[in-house]
Every structure is written in C-alpha cells, then in structure tokens.
Write a protein that holds these residues in place. Sequence first.
Motif, PDB file in Angstrom:
ATOM      1  N   VAL A   6      -8.622  19.480  59.438  1.00  0.00           N
ATOM      2  CA  VAL A   6      -9.534  20.624  59.482  1.00  0.00           C
ATOM      3  C   VAL A   6      -9.446  21.310  60.840  1.00  0.00           C
ATOM      4  CG1 VAL A   6     -11.953  21.342  59.389  1.00  0.00           C
ATOM      5  CG2 VAL A   6     -11.108  19.633  57.773  1.00  0.00           C
ATOM      6  N   GLU A  36     -14.611  29.179  52.672  1.00  0.00           N
ATOM      7  CA  GLU A  36     -14.983  27.864  52.134  1.00  0.00           C
ATOM      8  C   GLU A  36     -13.810  27.224  51.399  1.00  0.00           C
ATOM      9  OE1 GLU A  36     -18.875  25.875  49.955  1.00  0.00           O
ATOM     10  OE2 GLU A  36     -18.732  28.051  50.212  1.00  0.00           O
ATOM     11  N   LYS A  37     -13.058  28.027  50.638  1.00  0.00           N
ATOM     12  CA  LYS A  37     -11.884  27.509  49.932  1.00  0.00           C
ATOM     13  C   LYS A  37     -10.810  27.066  50.932  1.00  0.00           C
ATOM     14  CE  LYS A  37     -12.574  30.283  45.758  1.00  0.00           C
ATOM     15  NZ  LYS A  37     -12.023  31.344  44.887  1.00  0.00           N
ATOM     16  N   ILE A  76     -11.302  25.883  53.969  1.00  0.00           N
ATOM     17  CA  ILE A  76     -11.725  24.610  54.550  1.00  0.00           C
ATOM     18  C   ILE A  76     -11.559  23.476  53.556  1.00  0.00           C
ATOM     19  CG2 ILE A  76     -13.688  23.323  55.485  1.00  0.00           C
ATOM     20  CD1 ILE A  76     -12.494  25.339  57.432  1.00  0.00           C
ATOM     21  N   HIS A  77     -11.893  23.726  52.277  1.00  0.00           N
ATOM     22  CA  HIS A  77     -11.702  22.685  51.252  1.00  0.00           C
ATOM     23  C   HIS A  77     -10.225  22.308  51.136  1.00  0.00           C
ATOM     24  CE1 HIS A  77     -15.717  23.705  49.040  1.00  0.00           C
ATOM     25  NE2 HIS A  77     -15.883  22.943  50.109  1.00  0.00           N
ATOM     26  N   PHE A  78      -9.339  23.320  51.243  1.00  0.00           N
ATOM     27  CA  PHE A  78      -7.899  23.029  51.223  1.00  0.00           C
ATOM     28  C   PHE A  78      -7.508  22.178  52.432  1.00  0.00           C
ATOM     29  CE2 PHE A  78      -3.635  24.303  52.753  1.00  0.00           C
ATOM     30  CZ  PHE A  78      -2.868  23.795  51.701  1.00  0.00           C
ATOM     31  N   SER A  79      -8.092  22.481  53.590  1.00  0.00           N
ATOM     32  CA  SER A  79      -7.813  21.701  54.805  1.00  0.00           C
ATOM     33  C   SER A  79      -8.219  20.242  54.618  1.00  0.00           C
ATOM     34  CB  SER A  79      -8.571  22.295  56.000  1.00  0.00           C
ATOM     35  OG  SER A  79      -8.275  23.655  56.166  1.00  0.00           O
ATOM     36  N   GLU A  80      -9.367  20.025  53.972  1.00  0.00           N
ATOM     37  CA  GLU A  80      -9.834  18.655  53.725  1.00  0.00           C
ATOM     38  C   GLU A  80      -8.971  17.960  52.686  1.00  0.00           C
ATOM     39  OE1 GLU A  80     -13.806  19.655  52.630  1.00  0.00           O
ATOM     40  OE2 GLU A  80     -14.615  19.266  54.655  1.00  0.00           O
ATOM     41  N   TRP A  81      -8.472  18.722  51.700  1.00  0.00           N
ATOM     42  CA  TRP A  81      -7.634  18.160  50.638  1.00  0.00           C
ATOM     43  C   TRP A  81      -6.327  17.598  51.192  1.00  0.00           C
ATOM     44  CZ3 TRP A  81      -2.787  19.949  48.981  1.00  0.00           C
ATOM     45  CH2 TRP A  81      -2.291  19.362  47.814  1.00  0.00           C
ATOM     46  N   GLU A 122     -18.831  22.489  58.304  1.00  0.00           N
ATOM     47  CA  GLU A 122     -17.589  22.015  58.906  1.00  0.00           C
ATOM     48  C   GLU A 122     -17.310  22.735  60.221  1.00  0.00           C
ATOM     49  OE1 GLU A 122     -17.319  21.307  54.517  1.00  0.00           O
ATOM     50  OE2 GLU A 122     -17.895  23.002  55.790  1.00  0.00           O
TER      51      GLU A 122
END
Length: 422
Positions: free
Chosen positions: A219, A204-205, A207-212, A257
């Motif tokens: 992503v 999850e972290k 993927i959040h980094f990918s979105e950031w 995602e």
Amino acid sequence: MDATWILFTLGVALIFGKLGDHIMERFELPGVLGEILMGMILGNLIYLGIIKPEYLALHSNETFEFLARLGIIFLLFLGGLDTDVEMLKKTGGIATVSTIMGVFIPLLLGYFGLKLMNYPSREAFAGGVLLTATSIGITVRVMMDLGVLRSDVGAASLSASVMDDFLGIALIIFAVGTGSVLGLIGKMAIFFIITGLVAWYTIEKYIHFSEWLHVEKGVLGMVLALMFLFSALAEHWFDAAIEGAFMAGLVLSKLPEGKRIMDDIRAIAYGFLVPVFFVYTGAMLDLRVFTSFDALSLAGVLTAIAVIGKVLGRGVGAMAMGWNVKKGLQMGIGSIPRTEVALVDLMVAIHGGAIPQSDAPKFIAATLIFITVSVIITPPLLKWAFKEEVESVKKGKTGKRVEAVKETKRRIFSLKRPRKRP
C-alpha cells in the motif's frame, strides 16, 4: 560530480539540520528555523571560499537539488493527508476571498512601490508578481509541529496557498507575455478534474488493489506511486509538482488507509528529505548580497510589502468573510513565507525580458533577502499567533498522559491484588 561528495553532503546536511532542529527546540522555537539557519552557515562556507564547492554539493548540483525538491513534495503530501476535507469545504469561501485579496494587495503595493523607485511599468509589475505566491511548505511544517494544521485556519491556509501558486504562475505568464493564460487555466481545470473528481471516486478501488497484491509495504509503495504521478502531471503542465503532491494526499485523506500510512510517510519525510529541503533553502542565501546598497534598498521595499501585503490581504479577506481579527491575523501570518515559487517567477521574468539583464543581479539579491527574512520570521510569529491553541493542545496531551498513567497503575494494582480462592 563524484557521488562520494553528494553522499557526504547529504550526511552533513542531515547532521547539521537535526542539530539546528534540536537547538531551536531548546529555545522553544520551531525546529525548521534551525534547519534553515544551519543551511545558511553551510552555504556561506562555500560562498566565502572556506570550503570548495566540489566538496559540499549544496549549490548547482542537480542530484542534491532534486532530493531537496522531493522534501517539499513529501511535506505537501503529508499536508494533504493530514487535512480535514470537511473543514476544507467549510472554509472554501474564506480561502477563496483570502487568496484573491492576498494576491492582489501585494501585487498592487509592489507595483506602485517599484514605480516610486523609478522602475518602468512592466518591470514594476513583474516585481509585484514575485510577492504574490506563498511558500506553503514552511507554514505546513510549523502548523504540523504546533498541532494546528487540522484547525479551520490551517485548512483555509492550505487551500488558499494552493490557489496562490496557480495565480502567481498565471500572473508571471501575463507579465512576460509568453504562453497562453487561457491555456494554463484549461490545464488547471483538467488537472482538478483528473485529481479532484476521477481520483476521488476511484481511489478506494486503487487501495483495495494495492492490498490485494499482498506484498510487503504494498500500500505504501502504491500510494507513493500515486503521489509521484500526480506531481509529474502538475510539474509538466504548470511547473508546480507540490500542488500535485498535495492533491494526492487530499484524495487519500478520506480513507482510513491514508491515515494509517502517515507514520511511514512521516518517517521518510522527517528522517531524510524534509531536513534536506530546509538546509538547501537556507544555503541559497549568499550573505555577500548585504554589501550591495541597491540590492538592500530594493530588498527593503520588497520585504516590507511582502510581509505587510500578505498579512493585510489575507487577513482582511478572512475578516470580510466573518472571521475575527485573531483568525484573520493567523491566516495572514501563515501566508508570509516565500521560497520556490518566487524564485521560479523571478527566473521566468528575467528570461522572458520583463526584468532586464542589467537589473537581474539586483533583483536576484533582493529576492533572496526577502525570501530569507520571510522564512525566518514566520515560525516564531506563527507560534505567537497560535499561542492559545498550542497551550490547549499541550494540556490535552498532558491530560491523556495522566489518564494513561492512571489506567496503567489501576491494571498493575489489579494484577498484584490477591485473588479470592473459591
């Protein structure tokens, strides 16, 4: 080889593959069958000398072979993404027992069958090992096309086939006597810890980094990177990149995602790489092998055991865990196809001396025959085995379309209806 002819081959493979897909769909057969048959036609144009191999790079070309392997990697990644993890947990016991039965029954039948044909024990054992590992790529493709991959049988088939491959690799190492089986088991354990535990709780972290990053298709790019890294790890440790791809998809399947990027992954896979893989698979069969009586007799024995052993082994294993005969049969049929792992095991057995060089041509021909037969018969058999489920899926889709049409008509009517003035 000139890149021109590799590009030309890709174009020809895609056109023929999609034409074969279309023809099979017209006869209400799984499209993958058409891609394989078209590959057989193209491959034998080379084998028979009608087209020179330098003009059609289907054989012995590292670039084309690599792209074909990417096809199966993407397909297993999609299979992991489309897997219901809860269903996988629910069917874990069934998958384990089915795997054990589905490996050791073909192994024993193959061993005793070859012993009866006067092959020495070591060679007979190696021949039995060739029959153990399932090619999950065919089954995943057909089950996805039929809409039954997320069923309990689909989930159990996926996990059982992943275990199949690991057992097949361990058994061929044992048969050849090179390398450490314990070392392989240790690597597998570390691989599952890294992919199954660490990645599961950190994905999850990631993927959040990918979105950031806020970049176009960020992503998607990071997800593909994860797939390739997992595949590289599995390939390096036990020559099974597809298992790494499947685990990457499985880890991502728990996130929304992961589901959202499936259309992008499917576009790359089905529009390009997956048809290339199945055309390449079909092109491997040289029809001239049917002229060798020794190869045909060996192929007949191996093919019969490959089909009966897997259906019986997996089916009995599933029924022993409480499934009915129908589900046991579906489970068994899904395990029939063999491709890449059988060929890997064959090459390891030949190079390791378990199969002597004098018998190598005969085993290569026989393996190609039983692989081809298993690949061709599985799609129609799966469609027959899942007939009721397929009809149910079709009715559900039809019902949704009808409701969508009715809702559209209601909206149009409400827009056309004159509004009352105040």
